[in-house]
Design an enzyme around this catalytic site. Sequence first.
Site, mmCIF file in Angstrom:
data_model
loop_
_atom_site.group_PDB
_atom_site.id
_atom_site.type_symbol
_atom_site.label_atom_id
_atom_site.label_comp_id
_atom_site.label_asym_id
_atom_site.label_seq_id
_atom_site.Cartn_x
_atom_site.Cartn_y
_atom_site.Cartn_z
ATOM 1 N N HIS A 21 54.251 71.564 72.854
ATOM 2 C CA HIS A 21 55.061 71.698 74.063
ATOM 3 C C HIS A 21 56.156 70.640 74.168
ATOM 4 O O HIS A 21 56.711 70.430 75.242
ATOM 5 C CB HIS A 21 54.155 71.641 75.294
ATOM 6 C CG HIS A 21 53.195 72.784 75.358
ATOM 7 N ND1 HIS A 21 51.954 72.690 75.978
ATOM 8 C CD2 HIS A 21 53.272 74.053 74.882
ATOM 9 C CE1 HIS A 21 51.328 73.849 75.867
ATOM 10 N NE2 HIS A 21 52.106 74.680 75.202
ATOM 11 N N VAL A 58 52.406 66.169 76.112
ATOM 12 C CA VAL A 58 53.807 65.729 75.959
ATOM 13 C C VAL A 58 53.932 64.222 76.132
ATOM 14 O O VAL A 58 55.019 63.700 76.378
ATOM 15 C CB VAL A 58 54.710 66.470 76.972
ATOM 16 C CG1 VAL A 58 54.703 67.967 76.705
ATOM 17 C CG2 VAL A 58 54.298 66.195 78.426
#
Length: 314
Positions: free
Chosen positions: A161, A145
């Site tokens: 994600h 991320v």
Amino acid sequence: MRMSLGLTFRSAKGRWVANLSRQCLRGSMGSFVPPSPPLDPEKVKELQRFITLSKRLFVMTGAGISTESGIPDYRSEKVGLYARTDRRPIQHRDFVQSAPIRQRYWARNFVGWPQFSSHQPNPAHWALSNWEKLGKLYWLVTQNVDALHTKAGSRRLTELHGCMHRVLCLDCGEQTPRGVLQERFQVLNPAWSAEAHGLAPDGDVFLPEEQVQSFQVPSCVRCGGPLKPDVVFFGDTVNRDKVDFVHKRVKEADSLLVVGSSLQVYSGYRFILTAQEKKLPIAILNIGPTRSDDLACLKLNSRCGELLPLIDPH
């Protein structure tokens, strides 16, 4: 175990200042990379052959590709979060249901954001971006991320994600850049100060509870709802449309390379199962064992940033 970062955050003459000790600056880049054996020339040749034969290469990356950029992971032996501390990542249900938990999370994230957002791609990120430009890499999916693939120029990319650089309203779905929220934090907390005691993998730091209690958290400017980073927390699920999209990219590929992932989380592991069903050759580059070592035709225990730049994608 509590690791002191030597990181303090305070308001000084109307602007927020983060102070990192020399020890922190000097040691952060390599301190989260687990030990690995020297490069095996024969293994390098095997990976070169694997890449040369690949015409539609699908690549999946995990936290192990970003540890060389100074971002810790969860599971690496001796240096991952689980090995260094008894702390565990925030759970989706807790964040959504509890205002005090959101306050603690955002206070920690506010302090950690300047350092986290300043991390830069390492040679592994740049190598994969170059493979894409040359037509070797067909699709890249990352479990990270940190936006480092985007910073390196990757475009054929799915952030499985989500990304810490975006913020989402839980009520109306409004998205805003994380940097904009940082400015709102500063306005709401002009006299607040904190001293961090440890760096976490997803953009936050560890703070004493008494420092968190006075931290003010803004709401959505559009509807007044609670804000959440646009990422999949533990206990949450990846959007079905995104999962289906990635499954299609795997089925269109002719080979799969895993870079820096132990594949312990099912959200990424399921794509290995799809590749196996399609009888795609699988290669894994990761320091330490993975959940899919028995499915791979090639396994390499090396630093991603040390090995990938050696491979000629032509």
